[in-house]
Design a protein around this motif. Sequence first.
Motif, PDB file in Angstrom:
ATOM      1  N   HIS A 339       0.840  -1.199   0.000  1.00 15.69           N
ATOM      2  CA  HIS A 339       0.000   0.000   0.000  1.00 15.69           C
ATOM      3  C   HIS A 339       0.883   1.260   0.000  1.00 15.69           C
ATOM      4  O   HIS A 339       1.917   1.292   0.671  1.00 15.69           O
ATOM      5  CB  HIS A 339      -0.890  -0.030   1.242  1.00 15.69           C
ATOM      6  N   HIS A 341       0.839   3.993   1.539  1.00 14.89           N
ATOM      7  CA  HIS A 341       1.229   4.522   2.850  1.00 14.89           C
ATOM      8  C   HIS A 341       2.337   3.709   3.489  1.00 14.89           C
ATOM      9  O   HIS A 341       3.185   4.242   4.199  1.00 14.89           O
ATOM     10  CB  HIS A 341       0.013   4.602   3.770  1.00 14.89           C
ATOM     11  N   ASP A 342       2.328   2.409   3.223  1.00 12.67           N
ATOM     12  CA  ASP A 342       3.418   1.575   3.737  1.00 12.67           C
ATOM     13  C   ASP A 342       4.699   1.868   2.957  1.00 12.67           C
ATOM     14  O   ASP A 342       5.792   1.865   3.521  1.00 12.67           O
ATOM     15  CB  ASP A 342       3.046   0.092   3.644  1.00 12.67           C
ATOM     16  N   GLU A 345       6.061   5.070   4.404  1.00 13.82           N
ATOM     17  CA  GLU A 345       6.545   4.864   5.776  1.00 13.82           C
ATOM     18  C   GLU A 345       7.931   4.202   5.765  1.00 13.82           C
ATOM     19  O   GLU A 345       8.840   4.619   6.484  1.00 13.82           O
ATOM     20  CB  GLU A 345       5.544   3.956   6.508  1.00 13.82           C
ATOM     21  N   ILE A 346       8.087   3.172   4.945  1.00 13.16           N
ATOM     22  CA  ILE A 346       9.371   2.461   4.927  1.00 13.16           C
ATOM     23  C   ILE A 346      10.444   3.336   4.285  1.00 13.16           C
ATOM     24  O   ILE A 346      11.575   3.404   4.771  1.00 13.16           O
ATOM     25  CB  ILE A 346       9.242   1.108   4.193  1.00 13.16           C
ATOM     26  N   HIS A 358      -3.875  10.533  -2.304  1.00 12.09           N
ATOM     27  CA  HIS A 358      -4.585  10.793  -3.563  1.00 12.09           C
ATOM     28  C   HIS A 358      -4.108  12.089  -4.222  1.00 12.09           C
ATOM     29  O   HIS A 358      -4.596  12.471  -5.272  1.00 12.09           O
ATOM     30  CB  HIS A 358      -6.095  10.810  -3.350  1.00 12.09           C
ATOM     31  N   MET A 371      -7.057   3.988  -5.450  1.00 13.97           N
ATOM     32  CA  MET A 371      -7.402   4.834  -4.316  1.00 13.97           C
ATOM     33  C   MET A 371      -6.280   5.826  -4.038  1.00 13.97           C
ATOM     34  O   MET A 371      -6.504   6.954  -3.621  1.00 13.97           O
ATOM     35  CB  MET A 371      -7.618   3.991  -3.059  1.00 13.97           C
ATOM     36  N   MET A 401       8.092  -6.184   3.553  1.00 11.34           N
ATOM     37  CA  MET A 401       6.679  -6.334   3.902  1.00 11.34           C
ATOM     38  C   MET A 401       6.296  -7.803   4.052  1.00 11.34           C
ATOM     39  O   MET A 401       5.114  -8.126   4.146  1.00 11.34           O
ATOM     40  CB  MET A 401       5.809  -5.684   2.826  1.00 11.34           C
ATOM     41  N   GLY A 402       7.267  -8.691   4.017  1.00 12.01           N
ATOM     42  CA  GLY A 402       6.994 -10.091   4.310  1.00 12.01           C
ATOM     43  C   GLY A 402       6.750 -10.970   3.104  1.00 12.01           C
ATOM     44  O   GLY A 402       6.414 -12.148   3.240  1.00 12.01           O
ATOM     45  N   TYR A 403       6.912 -10.400   1.894  1.00 13.94           N
ATOM     46  CA  TYR A 403       6.801 -11.247   0.699  1.00 13.94           C
ATOM     47  C   TYR A 403       8.129 -11.958   0.495  1.00 13.94           C
ATOM     48  O   TYR A 403       9.180 -11.360   0.672  1.00 13.94           O
ATOM     49  CB  TYR A 403       6.506 -10.418  -0.552  1.00 13.94           C
TER      50      TYR A 403
END
Lengths: 405, 140
Positions: A339, A341-342, A345-346, A358, A371, A401-403
């Motif tokens: 996303h 926002h993530d 942030e990172i 947006h 979005m 992100m854990g992928y």
Amino acid sequence: MDIKAVREDFPLLKEYGDIAYLDNAATTQKPYFVIEAEKNFYERENANPMRGLYELSQRATDIYEKARESVRDFINAKSTKEIVFTRNATESLNLLAYSYGELLEEGDEIAVTVVEHHSNLIPWQQIAKRKGLAIRWIECEDDGTISEEALKKAISDRTKIVAMTQISNVLGIENDIKKYARIAHEAGAIFVCDGAQSVPHIFVDVEELDVDFLVFSGHKMLGPMGIGVLYGKEKYLEKMPPFLFGGEMIEYVTREDSTWNELPHKFEAGTVNAAGATGLMAAIDYYKRLGFSNIIERENYLSRFAYNILKDIPEVNILGSRDADMHHGIFSFTVDGVHPHDIAEILSSDGICVRAGHHCAQVLMQHMKTMSTARASIAFYNTEEEIERFAESLSTLRRRMGYVK
Amino acid sequence: MSNSFYREIINDHNLRPAHKHELDGANLTLRGVNPSCGDDITLKLLVEDDVVKDGAYTGDGCAISQASADMMLDLVIGKTKDEALDLYRLFDRMIKNEATEEEIEKLEEAGSLIDVSHMPARVKCAVLGWRTMSNMLEGE
């Protein structure tokens, strides 16, 4: 351009040498000269401009009017009567919608593109609701550009205003303002150009473009926050009613009615932001000192540099044009599965400043069926190293992100 | 901070949520939106005899909003309405940095979102699911 020397001119870049500031479409950093000019006004010139007859007030008036002349020269307007100082591009557009909107009649139409920033959209939408006007949407192509056909489809013999951005704050694409202003004029409409993203980054000449109105913000072009510009052709500003009432915008006041001061003061009610105007003049001087064509060349170079790196990161999707030169340093993007926002942030934890959301362009977001996006935007003082750091950080996002890579 | 913040527990709830699905038979449904960032979830609960018998959510949003909603449902399914509302109030206090460590333990995995109390821009993401649940239960 000696970029090391240029960065020395920016106190914030010196103070935080470890952050990569890539949110220049939101606001630019300020060179020392701008900060100093504003400070100097309060230390040496401060009095209420245009009020007192004493020498200090005269000096404050002179410097404020000198700033107006500097803006006139920068965009090649005919007269300083055509330069109205406002808080920012948003206020300029609200002034226009409220004031020019008063001249419109029920059933008149305003054509607006779907890529507009909310500030070139909501003022028109709301005046339309109040006055019974119709908004006609000018649709965009997949890359965000506006075609001649799309414009012509949206205008009719009832169209009174065409409002269009020169450079999109989301996609960086540039519209052919000169051609579209001509088409609007042929249809009997006036043309309002949002120059918030263009005036700081490309040559904008209002006579050459033949736009009727141009708006922009000082803070996006190295100047202070709280000072913006409305350029308008004198013949239109003359017939428009005032936007705000109060001090210094009047000629004569009685109990029953009032008459208005001459242009541009008719639109500058209350004590003006003279220090801000002085800062904006210092910003324009700084553009001249570096050479605007050098700035443009540097920004085009960095824009291509960034595009070529970003396009090779498989999980990064750049929105808009596939042509680096159509981005003007603005890159909205998404990262598969992460996303926006993530993303921001990172990147922030890696010392990289980008915007997420947006971008005040929800109609465009709806059109693109998303979005939100993340956005990096470049200015001449950015470096290749900063862009490389940004790209490196981007390519670690999915793992963080854990992928599984 | 974020380097450590996006650790396994949040990533896991975001990528492999236990409660992100439709819920047939739900008797309470409410959409929660953060207009400025686009987090958009629809929360569904099955509440019988004042007990949250089941719950699920659908929608989109950032990892924090999605993981927080998932952890919340882990916690409140099986609890009474009042217990669920108490947990919401505790979570809200934790995010405002007003809860003790002992209290935060009651939030189980959701307690890992304590770091959000230092991230003002992300508070609304973390509380979206919780706020939506409280609006639902209090409006019932």
